[in-house]
Design a protein around this motif. Structure first.
Motif, PDB file in Angstrom:
ATOM      1  N   GLY A 142       0.569   3.782  -2.741  1.00  0.00           N
ATOM      2  CA  GLY A 142       0.438   6.006  -2.161  1.00  0.00           C
ATOM      3  C   GLY A 142       1.228   6.502  -2.992  1.00  0.00           C
ATOM      4  O   GLY A 142       0.943   8.183  -2.299  1.00  0.00           O
ATOM      5  N   SER A 143       2.665   6.420  -2.262  1.00  0.00           N
ATOM      6  CA  SER A 143       3.575   7.191  -2.854  1.00  0.00           C
ATOM      7  C   SER A 143       3.414   7.637  -4.318  1.00  0.00           C
ATOM      8  O   SER A 143       3.771   9.187  -4.515  1.00  0.00           O
TER       9      SER A 143
ATOM     10  N   ASN B  67       0.878  -1.257   0.092  1.00  0.00           N
ATOM     11  CA  ASN B  67      -0.132  -0.111   0.526  1.00  0.00           C
ATOM     12  C   ASN B  67       0.984   1.254   0.352  1.00  0.00           C
ATOM     13  O   ASN B  67       0.417   2.375  -0.542  1.00  0.00           O
ATOM     14  N   THR B  68       2.109   0.747   0.523  1.00  0.00           N
ATOM     15  CA  THR B  68       2.529   2.248   0.608  1.00  0.00           C
ATOM     16  C   THR B  68       3.395   2.491  -0.532  1.00  0.00           C
ATOM     17  O   THR B  68       3.447   3.916  -1.254  1.00  0.00           O
TER      18      THR B  68
ATOM     19  N   ASN C 145      -5.433   9.558   3.080  1.00  0.00           N
ATOM     20  CA  ASN C 145      -4.236   9.726   2.905  1.00  0.00           C
ATOM     21  C   ASN C 145      -4.115  10.491   1.102  1.00  0.00           C
ATOM     22  O   ASN C 145      -4.062  11.765   0.866  1.00  0.00           O
TER      23      ASN C 145
ATOM     24  N   HIS D 280       2.026   4.684   8.675  1.00  0.00           N
ATOM     25  CA  HIS D 280       1.793   5.340   7.614  1.00  0.00           C
ATOM     26  C   HIS D 280       0.753   7.063   7.996  1.00  0.00           C
ATOM     27  O   HIS D 280       1.003   7.706   7.844  1.00  0.00           O
TER      28      HIS D 280
ATOM     29  N   SER E 270      -6.171   4.234   6.273  1.00  0.00           N
ATOM     30  CA  SER E 270      -4.785   5.451   6.391  1.00  0.00           C
ATOM     31  C   SER E 270      -4.598   5.364   5.454  1.00  0.00           C
ATOM     32  O   SER E 270      -4.082   6.706   4.643  1.00  0.00           O
ATOM     33  N   GLU E 271      -3.855   4.673   4.418  1.00  0.00           N
ATOM     34  CA  GLU E 271      -2.915   4.832   3.175  1.00  0.00           C
ATOM     35  C   GLU E 271      -3.885   5.877   2.491  1.00  0.00           C
ATOM     36  O   GLU E 271      -3.916   7.050   1.406  1.00  0.00           O
ATOM     37  N   LYS E 272      -5.590   5.319   2.003  1.00  0.00           N
ATOM     38  CA  LYS E 272      -6.391   5.199   1.270  1.00  0.00           C
ATOM     39  C   LYS E 272      -6.608   7.037   1.627  1.00  0.00           C
ATOM     40  O   LYS E 272      -7.346   7.673   0.525  1.00  0.00           O
TER      41      LYS E 272
ATOM     42  N   THR F 222       8.496   5.623   2.822  1.00  0.00           N
ATOM     43  CA  THR F 222       7.895   6.683   3.618  1.00  0.00           C
ATOM     44  C   THR F 222       8.754   7.194   3.441  1.00  0.00           C
ATOM     45  O   THR F 222       9.314   8.875   4.017  1.00  0.00           O
TER      46      THR F 222
END
Length: 617
Positions: free
Chosen positions: A293-294, A289-290, A328, A504, A324-326, A539
């Motif tokens: 998201g990035s 996910n990270t 953000n 996150h 939380s990643e979604k 991150t």
């Protein structure tokens, strides 16, 4: 016990010295309060912790434990293939002739060594360059040195094409020549021809000691990654080649390499709808996910309402597992892009599928100031609200009240200091995280950069037992206020709680902090101390990228960024930070430039090392 200093230790000491020379160093103050026992309404972080472990397992590469100032790294490739066994060692950037039959150049102090035995007859060729790149040839038949020209030259022309097909040797010149002369298809065909039986090993030498580590990754996979990195980073892709290249990137197994390649293309080319859709297709193949998201936070700048883009984008959001990643990603999207009504409806449908009611509610509160005056969009918003669990009635009530306030409010309300302090005093007596968070978010609209208010605010905030609630309140505070030094210091100290188990959330808050740069020296130290506590590569890389792109970027921050880059375990992401940082490194400043070059030389990947060093040329 005999003391042993590693190369990384030397780098760390030197980095600290560079920071000291660039600015006055202030020691971070000790935290006055221990964390309270966390109770009720705990969010289940098992899936996030599991992902952290998976990321760490993938990116931890075996590295030599000892380093010295005069260390030497080399790549060794051996193959026991029955049709063509050979041993190859090399260091540096190797240039090949167009027919791959001759080594035409070696970077300063580099070398190539080839050993091959056939029918009991051993031949060895050692080609090395001095510090000016002048090449010397040493050719041996058995143990007897023989003139390179003509016999050694003829032998090299016979064996080199087959060695080239089975290794990364000269990949920069090979890809450059193939792409410029024969096009992308030739590069892709060469990648497909790579065998998968090679074994790669790395060694570092220090005096009489040699410490070796070996990696048994697929030779084909490792070489293909180098081919793709060379193609993308070192060549200007033709417009018609971008989609096929992105299709190849989808097959890359390393999430770090895949993410860095996608982001490079996204930031360095003007992409049309088809190409942007291909970026989304490649992004959807990430395991983590990270990384998604990035990439999506960069993609947000290029988001359009084209159906292919809208569908591909929100399909990725719905497939992501960490709420939380979604959240953000979507907060960043609405803040930086004016969305059509159709995009709003698609986004609200994606939010409706969140598994965390708390994150869903926090995101809906965030969206209220941006909502368009459209009945279809408002109907979709109310549908999400109605679908929330009744057990979150307090949060649902807060959202309803906020909608009403937004409809009635004609301007931003402010209150006096005494009213705000009474408000915060009331909140401290409430045990429910939801109710306390509601009051804090209301206080965010009334916040004053006053010492007494700051103390009362963060005392109330630190009483929260939920990291999810805390990070949402902090994001809201930063979104609505410009914090002065004392308030920013307290916020950064509060983030200590999030860095351990909820990176996150900590990363999301710290990205908002970067938007408030410049900070005081004390707060810069607090910020980078938090980065150094992190262990999630994507991150860290994203935060450092935000810092480098900040208008406040200067040489002092450059030294701090270099120090934090050591926390990244993956060469491709570490190199991406250093390449981005290089325009801010002053070659005339011996300390900063020295540390930058030392960091580059410490990279395990010969390709990434030379890619970084070229930026200072």
């Amino acid at each position: 016990m005999r003391a042993i200093f590693t190369h990384r230790t030397q780098l760390s000491v030197a980095v600290l010295l560079a920071v000291f020379l660039s600015s006055v160093f202030q020691t971070a103050m000790a935290d006055d309060n221990k964390h309270k026992n966390r109770k009720a309404e705990r969010v289940n972080y098992d899936e996030m912790r599991a992902e952290y472990r998976k990321v760490r397992e993938e990116v931890r590469e075996a590295v030599a434990e000892f380093r010295a100032a005069d260390y030497r790294k080399e790549v060794k490739i051996s193959t026991a293939s029955s049709d063509f066994p050979f041993d190859l060692k090399y260091k540096g950037v190797i240039e090949l002739s167009e027919d791959n039959k001759m080594i035409t150049g070696i970077s300063a102090n580099g070398f190539v060594e080839i050993n091959k035995t056939a029918f009991g007859n051993n031949r060895r060729l050692f080609i090395h360059a001095d510090d000016k790149g002048t090449i010397t040839y040493e050719y041996y038949v058995g143990k007897t040195e023989t003139a390179f020209d003509p016999e050694g030259k003829k032998w090299l022309a016979e064996v080199l094409p087959d060695i080239v097909k089975r290794s990364d040797l000269g990949v920069e010149s090979r890809v450059r020549q193939l792409y410029s002369k024969k096009g992308l298809r030739a590069v892709l065909d060469a990648m497909e021809d790579l065998p998968s039986s090679s074994t790669y090993s790395y060694s570092s030498e220090w005096n009489v000691f040699t410490i070796k580590t070996s990696s048994y990754k697929s030779g084909s996979s490792a070489s293909k990654n180098t081919f793709l990195k060379t193609l993308v980073f070192d060549n200007q892709l033709k417009n018609q080649d971008i989609v096929p290249v992105l299709n190849e990137i989808e097959e890359v197994r390393s999430n770090s390499t895949k993410g860095t390649l996608i982001r490079h293309i996204l930031e360095n080319y003007k992409l049309n709808t088809e190409q942007l859709a291909a970026v989304l297709d490649a992004t959807s193949t990430h395991d983590y996910n990270t990384e998604r998201g990035s990439t999506l936070r960069i993609f947000n700048k290029f988001y359009t309402d084209e159906f292919a883009i809208r569908k591909g984008y929100f399909d990725i959001i719905e497939e992501m597992e960490i709420n939380s990643e979604k959240g953000n990603v979507l907060k960043h999207l609405v803040k930086n892009k004016k969305l059509s009504n159709d995009s709003w409806v698609s986004m609200l449908h994606a939010i409706d599928d969140f598994s965390s009611e708390r994150e869903k509610g926090a995101l809906m509160l965030y969206l209220i100031p941006y909502l368009p005056k459209d009945e279809v969009v408002m109907d979709a918003f109310r549908d999400v609200l109605d679908d929330m669990s009744d057990s979150y009635y307090i949060l649902k009530g807060e959202i309803t009240t906020a909608l009403l306030d937004a409809a009635l409010e004609s301007g931003k309300r402010k209150s006096d200091k005494s009213t705000l302090l009474n408000y915060l005093e009331t909140a401290r007596g409430i045990s429910s995280n939801s109710q306390r968070g509601l009051i804090l978010r209301k206080a965010n609209r009334l916040f004053i950069n006053d010492e007494e208010v700051v103390d009362a605010y963060f005392e109330t905030l630190n009483g929260l037992d939920s990291e999810m609630e805390m990070y949402n309140v902090l994001l809201d505070l930063l979104n609505k206020n410009k914090l002065e030094e004392a308030a920013m210091y307290r916020l950064l100290r509060t983030l200590d709680r999030l860095v351990g188990d909820f990176q996150h959330g900590a990363g999301a808050v710290m990205r908002q902090v970067v938007a408030q740069f410049p900070l005081s020296e004390t707060n810069y130290n607090q910020f980078f101390r938090l980065v150094n506590r992190m262990d999630q590569n994507s991150t860290i890389e994203e935060l450092l990228r935000y810092v480098i792109d900040s208008p406040a970027m200067n040489e002092t921050l450059a030294a701090k960024v270099i120090e934090c880059t050591q926390q990244i375990d993956v060469d491709v992401e570490k190199a991406a930070v250093l390449v981005r940082l290089s325009p801010h490194v002053n070659n005339k400043n011996s300390s900063t430039a020295y540390i930058f070059k030392s960091m580059a030389k410490d990279l395990e990947s010969e390709y990434e090392k030379n890619r970084v060093l070229r930026t200072l040329s």
